[in-house]
Design a protein around this motif. Structure first.
Motif, short mmCIF file in Angstrom:
data_model
loop_
_atom_site.label_atom_id
_atom_site.label_comp_id
_atom_site.label_asym_id
_atom_site.label_seq_id
_atom_site.Cartn_x
_atom_site.Cartn_y
_atom_site.Cartn_z
N TYR A 206 19.99 -2.23 4.62
CA TYR A 206 20.69 -1.90 5.86
C TYR A 206 21.99 -1.16 5.57
N LYS A 207 22.78 -1.69 4.64
CA LYS A 207 24.07 -1.09 4.29
C LYS A 207 23.87 0.35 3.81
N HIS A 208 22.89 0.55 2.97
CA HIS A 208 22.60 1.88 2.45
C HIS A 208 22.26 2.85 3.59
N LEU A 209 21.42 2.41 4.51
CA LEU A 209 21.00 3.29 5.60
C LEU A 209 22.14 3.66 6.54
N VAL A 210 22.94 2.68 6.95
CA VAL A 210 24.02 3.00 7.91
C VAL A 210 25.13 3.79 7.22
N GLU A 211 25.41 3.52 5.96
CA GLU A 211 26.44 4.28 5.25
C GLU A 211 25.96 5.68 4.88
N LYS A 212 24.67 5.85 4.70
CA LYS A 212 24.12 7.18 4.45
C LYS A 212 24.22 8.03 5.72
N ARG A 213 23.94 7.41 6.85
CA ARG A 213 24.00 8.11 8.13
C ARG A 213 25.44 8.46 8.50
N THR A 214 26.37 7.53 8.23
CA THR A 214 27.79 7.74 8.54
C THR A 214 28.58 7.42 7.26
N PRO A 215 28.77 8.39 6.37
CA PRO A 215 29.38 8.14 5.07
C PRO A 215 30.78 7.53 5.13
N ASN A 216 31.54 7.79 6.17
CA ASN A 216 32.90 7.25 6.25
C ASN A 216 32.97 6.03 7.17
N LEU A 217 31.89 5.30 7.28
CA LEU A 217 31.81 4.15 8.18
C LEU A 217 32.87 3.10 7.89
N LYS A 218 33.07 2.79 6.62
CA LYS A 218 34.07 1.79 6.25
C LYS A 218 35.47 2.24 6.68
N GLU A 219 35.77 3.50 6.47
CA GLU A 219 37.09 4.02 6.86
C GLU A 219 37.28 3.99 8.37
N ILE A 220 36.21 4.29 9.12
CA ILE A 220 36.27 4.21 10.58
C ILE A 220 36.58 2.78 11.00
N TYR A 221 35.91 1.82 10.39
CA TYR A 221 36.13 0.42 10.71
C TYR A 221 37.57 0.00 10.35
N TYR A 222 38.06 0.43 9.21
CA TYR A 222 39.44 0.10 8.81
C TYR A 222 40.46 0.71 9.78
N GLU A 223 40.20 1.93 10.23
CA GLU A 223 41.10 2.55 11.21
C GLU A 223 41.14 1.73 12.50
N PHE A 224 39.99 1.21 12.89
CA PHE A 224 39.94 0.35 14.08
C PHE A 224 40.74 -0.93 13.86
N LEU A 225 40.55 -1.55 12.70
CA LEU A 225 41.29 -2.78 12.39
C LEU A 225 42.80 -2.53 12.35
N ASP A 226 43.19 -1.36 11.87
CA ASP A 226 44.61 -1.01 11.75
C ASP A 226 45.21 -0.51 13.06
N GLY A 227 44.40 -0.38 14.10
CA GLY A 227 44.91 0.07 15.39
C GLY A 227 45.01 1.58 15.52
N LYS A 228 44.47 2.32 14.57
CA LYS A 228 44.51 3.78 14.64
C LYS A 228 43.43 4.32 15.57
N ARG A 229 42.46 3.51 15.89
CA ARG A 229 41.40 3.82 16.85
C ARG A 229 41.43 2.74 17.92
N GLU A 230 41.42 3.17 19.16
CA GLU A 230 41.45 2.20 20.25
C GLU A 230 40.10 1.50 20.41
N THR A 231 39.04 2.24 20.19
CA THR A 231 37.70 1.68 20.33
C THR A 231 36.89 1.98 19.09
#
Length: 87
Positions: A54-79
Motif C-alpha cells: 500500500y505504502k509503495h503504491l500511494v507514494e509512487k502515485r504521489t511522491p511527495n505525500l509525506k511532505e504534504i502530510y507534514y505541511e498539514f501537521l505544521d499548519g502550512k496547509r489548511e486542509t
C-alpha cells in the motif's frame, strides 16, 4: 507498540492509519519508527506486507505525500486531501 489484537470491537489499524503513524514516528525518531514497524512485522507479517505494498503504491502515485502530510501537521496547509491516501 503495535497491538494486533485490535480494539474491543475487533477493529485493527488500517494501512492508512499505519502509514500516518509511521510518518509521525519518523518525525520523532527513526528508531521509534523502526520499533513500530518491527512490532507490526513480528505481530502480523501479512498485515506488514500489505502495508508495504500500500505504502509503495500511494507514494509512487504521489511522491511527495509525506511532505504534504507534514505541511498539514505544521499548519502550512489548511486542509489535507485524504483522497491522496486511498487507492
Amino acid at each position: 507498540m503495535f497491538n494486533s489484537d485490535g480494539f474491543c470491537s475487533g477493529l485493527k489499524p488500517s494501512k492508512y492509519g499505519i502509514l500516518l503513524q509511521s510518518y509521525r514516528l519518523k518525525r520523532i525518531s527513526v528508531e521509534k519508527l523502526e520499533e513500530f514497524l518491527n512490532d507490526l512485522k513480528d505481530d502480523n507479517f501479512k498485515e506488514y506486507n500489505d502495508f508495504l505494498k500500500y505504502k509503495h503504491l500511494v507514494e509512487k502515485r504521489t511522491p511527495n505525500l509525506k511532505e504534504i502530510y507534514y505541511e498539514f501537521l505544521d499548519g502550512k496547509r489548511e486542509t489535507l486531501d485524504f483522497d491522496l491516501f486511498f487507492l
